[in-house]
Design a protein around this motif. Structure first.
Motif, mmCIF file in Angstrom:
data_model
loop_
_atom_site.group_PDB
_atom_site.id
_atom_site.type_symbol
_atom_site.label_atom_id
_atom_site.label_comp_id
_atom_site.label_asym_id
_atom_site.label_seq_id
_atom_site.Cartn_x
_atom_site.Cartn_y
_atom_site.Cartn_z
ATOM 1 N N THR A 33 0.821 -1.209 0.000
ATOM 2 C CA THR A 33 0.000 0.000 0.000
ATOM 3 C C THR A 33 0.858 1.263 0.000
ATOM 4 O O THR A 33 0.459 2.290 -0.552
ATOM 5 N N ARG A 34 2.034 1.174 0.583
ATOM 6 C CA ARG A 34 2.979 2.301 0.590
ATOM 7 C C ARG A 34 3.239 2.798 -0.838
ATOM 8 O O ARG A 34 3.421 3.986 -1.074
ATOM 9 N N LYS A 35 3.213 1.904 -1.794
ATOM 10 C CA LYS A 35 3.459 2.261 -3.201
ATOM 11 C C LYS A 35 2.364 3.169 -3.759
ATOM 12 O O LYS A 35 2.563 3.839 -4.759
ATOM 13 N N ALA A 48 -0.048 1.785 5.577
ATOM 14 C CA ALA A 48 -0.573 1.239 6.830
ATOM 15 C C ALA A 48 -1.636 0.199 6.515
ATOM 16 O O ALA A 48 -2.371 0.324 5.531
ATOM 17 N N ALA A 49 -1.695 -0.825 7.343
ATOM 18 C CA ALA A 49 -2.719 -1.860 7.207
ATOM 19 C C ALA A 49 -3.237 -2.203 8.599
ATOM 20 O O ALA A 49 -2.444 -2.396 9.534
ATOM 21 N N LEU A 50 -4.547 -2.255 8.720
ATOM 22 C CA LEU A 50 -5.212 -2.570 9.990
ATOM 23 C C LEU A 50 -5.902 -3.919 9.894
ATOM 24 O O LEU A 50 -6.576 -4.194 8.892
ATOM 25 N N VAL A 58 -7.987 -3.235 6.455
ATOM 26 C CA VAL A 58 -8.191 -1.907 5.874
ATOM 27 C C VAL A 58 -6.821 -1.266 5.713
ATOM 28 O O VAL A 58 -6.006 -1.305 6.630
ATOM 29 N N VAL A 59 -6.584 -0.676 4.537
ATOM 30 C CA VAL A 59 -5.274 -0.085 4.259
ATOM 31 C C VAL A 59 -5.388 1.417 4.026
ATOM 32 O O VAL A 59 -6.465 1.939 3.746
ATOM 33 N N GLY A 60 -4.240 2.079 4.134
ATOM 34 C CA GLY A 60 -4.170 3.507 3.844
ATOM 35 C C GLY A 60 -2.746 3.875 3.469
ATOM 36 O O GLY A 60 -1.794 3.224 3.896
ATOM 37 N N SER A 61 -2.627 4.910 2.650
ATOM 38 C CA SER A 61 -1.310 5.459 2.317
ATOM 39 C C SER A 61 -1.382 6.966 2.489
ATOM 40 O O SER A 61 -2.464 7.555 2.424
ATOM 41 N N ASN A 62 -0.223 7.588 2.714
ATOM 42 C CA ASN A 62 -0.247 9.034 2.916
ATOM 43 C C ASN A 62 -0.640 9.749 1.631
ATOM 44 O O ASN A 62 -0.318 9.320 0.525
ATOM 45 N N GLN A 63 -1.365 10.844 1.799
ATOM 46 C CA GLN A 63 -1.885 11.633 0.683
ATOM 47 C C GLN A 63 -1.538 13.094 0.940
ATOM 48 O O GLN A 63 -2.097 13.717 1.830
ATOM 49 N N GLU A 64 -0.584 13.620 0.158
ATOM 50 C CA GLU A 64 -0.112 14.987 0.373
ATOM 51 C C GLU A 64 -0.915 15.992 -0.442
ATOM 52 O O GLU A 64 -1.694 15.633 -1.321
ATOM 53 N N ASN A 65 -0.677 17.256 -0.136
ATOM 54 C CA ASN A 65 -1.334 18.357 -0.809
ATOM 55 C C ASN A 65 -0.368 19.529 -0.801
ATOM 56 O O ASN A 65 0.394 19.694 0.150
ATOM 57 N N ALA A 66 -0.408 20.353 -1.830
ATOM 58 C CA ALA A 66 0.470 21.524 -1.890
ATOM 59 C C ALA A 66 0.268 22.422 -0.670
ATOM 60 O O ALA A 66 1.204 23.070 -0.201
ATOM 61 N N ALA A 67 -0.938 22.459 -0.147
ATOM 62 C CA ALA A 67 -1.207 23.145 1.123
ATOM 63 C C ALA A 67 -0.983 22.085 2.206
ATOM 64 O O ALA A 67 -1.897 21.358 2.586
ATOM 65 N N TYR A 68 0.276 21.970 2.667
ATOM 66 C CA TYR A 68 0.697 20.861 3.530
ATOM 67 C C TYR A 68 -0.298 20.430 4.601
ATOM 68 O O TYR A 68 -0.527 19.244 4.763
ATOM 69 N N PRO A 69 -0.906 21.305 5.351
ATOM 70 C CA PRO A 69 -1.801 20.794 6.400
ATOM 71 C C PRO A 69 -3.022 20.049 5.862
ATOM 72 O O PRO A 69 -3.709 19.373 6.623
ATOM 73 N N SER A 70 -3.266 20.149 4.573
ATOM 74 C CA SER A 70 -4.447 19.503 3.997
ATOM 75 C C SER A 70 -4.227 18.030 3.685
ATOM 76 O O SER A 70 -5.172 17.330 3.346
ATOM 77 N N GLY A 71 -3.005 17.552 3.762
ATOM 78 C CA GLY A 71 -2.725 16.142 3.504
ATOM 79 C C GLY A 71 -3.101 15.285 4.691
ATOM 80 O O GLY A 71 -3.564 15.777 5.730
ATOM 81 N N LEU A 72 -2.912 13.990 4.544
ATOM 82 C CA LEU A 72 -3.249 13.067 5.626
ATOM 83 C C LEU A 72 -2.277 11.896 5.617
ATOM 84 O O LEU A 72 -1.915 11.386 4.558
ATOM 85 N N CYS A 73 -1.878 11.478 6.794
ATOM 86 C CA CYS A 73 -0.949 10.362 6.966
ATOM 87 C C CYS A 73 -1.644 9.029 6.685
ATOM 88 O O CYS A 73 -2.861 8.896 6.837
ATOM 89 N N ALA A 74 -0.844 8.027 6.359
ATOM 90 C CA ALA A 74 -1.360 6.690 6.046
ATOM 91 C C ALA A 74 -2.158 6.090 7.202
ATOM 92 O O ALA A 74 -3.212 5.486 6.993
ATOM 93 N N GLU A 75 -1.636 6.260 8.418
ATOM 94 C CA GLU A 75 -2.295 5.670 9.576
ATOM 95 C C GLU A 75 -3.704 6.228 9.757
ATOM 96 O O GLU A 75 -4.650 5.486 10.011
ATOM 97 N N ARG A 76 -3.850 7.543 9.608
ATOM 98 C CA ARG A 76 -5.175 8.141 9.776
ATOM 99 C C ARG A 76 -6.090 7.814 8.609
ATOM 100 O O ARG A 76 -7.295 7.629 8.803
ATOM 101 N N VAL A 77 -5.545 7.714 7.399
ATOM 102 C CA VAL A 77 -6.366 7.297 6.258
ATOM 103 C C VAL A 77 -6.969 5.928 6.562
ATOM 104 O O VAL A 77 -8.177 5.715 6.406
ATOM 105 N N ALA A 78 -6.150 4.991 7.024
ATOM 106 C CA ALA A 78 -6.636 3.639 7.322
ATOM 107 C C ALA A 78 -7.609 3.627 8.502
ATOM 108 O O ALA A 78 -8.674 3.000 8.434
ATOM 109 N N ILE A 79 -7.261 4.322 9.573
ATOM 110 C CA ILE A 79 -8.118 4.311 10.762
ATOM 111 C C ILE A 79 -9.476 4.948 10.488
ATOM 112 O O ILE A 79 -10.519 4.415 10.865
ATOM 113 N N PHE A 80 -9.473 6.084 9.813
ATOM 114 C CA PHE A 80 -10.740 6.759 9.528
ATOM 115 C C PHE A 80 -11.581 5.950 8.541
ATOM 116 O O PHE A 80 -12.804 5.912 8.644
ATOM 117 N N GLN A 81 -10.911 5.290 7.595
ATOM 118 C CA GLN A 81 -11.643 4.437 6.663
ATOM 119 C C GLN A 81 -12.270 3.254 7.405
ATOM 120 O O GLN A 81 -13.430 2.908 7.172
#
Length: 160
Positions: A33-35, A48-50, A58-81
């Motif tokens: 999923t890191r890929k 991340a995998a839960l 449930v998996v998640g990978s980090n998702q960045e954004n040019a407005a840095y605070p708008s991105g989300l880490c892999a762990e939170r993507v997976a947990i929130f999903q």
């Protein structure tokens, strides 16, 4: 005045191959999923995998954004999903793998502070610990029996 001493304890596995079989599979999902990370700015990819108590992964990978605070880490993507898809399920295990596109990442990379707080919220809610395994792109894997080991002084609903 009094002094408080806080200790943390981790189990260290030399490699993914030394993990329990069920955790090997979970870590392999995190690595794969890191890929899928969208990391054009940091070039730092996290997967991340839960494992949930209903057997779902449930998996998640980090998702960045040019407005840095708008991105989300892999762990939170997976947990929130997981919270959105399986609101009644408990998280049993979390596997995390991180790698840089520009430098070798050979040391285990733990969750950031924001992710630790999010993991804590789910651990408090389910009233059972979440096992956390984390690594770099290869090499040693650390195991924490609970988020309390990574975030010993927690902020939760009892603080409000």
């Amino acid at each position: 005045m009094k002094e408080i001493k806080i200790e943390t304890k981790f189990e260290v596995f030399e490699s993914v191959a030394q993990l329990p079989a069920d955790v090997v599979s979970l870590m392999e999902k995190a690595i794969e999923t890191r890929k899928n990370a969208y990391a054009p700015y940091s070039c730092f990819r996290v997967g991340a995998a839960l494992l949930l108590d209903n057997g779902a992964v449930v998996v998640g990978s980090n998702q960045e954004n040019a407005a840095y605070p708008s991105g989300l880490c892999a762990e939170r993507v997976a947990i929130f999903q997981a919270g959105a898809l399986y609101p009644e399920a408990k998280i049993l295990q979390l596997a995390i793998s991180a790698a840089s596109d520009t430098n070798p990442t050979l040391s285990p990379i733990p969750p950031c502070g924001a992710c630790r707080q999010s993991i804590a919220e789910y651990e408090f809610r389910q009233e059972e610990p979440i096992e956390i395994y984390f690594m770099g792109e290869k090499g040693e894997v650390y195991r924490s029996q609970s988020i309390a080991n990574l975030l010993p002084l927690t902020f939760d609903k009892t603080s409000l």
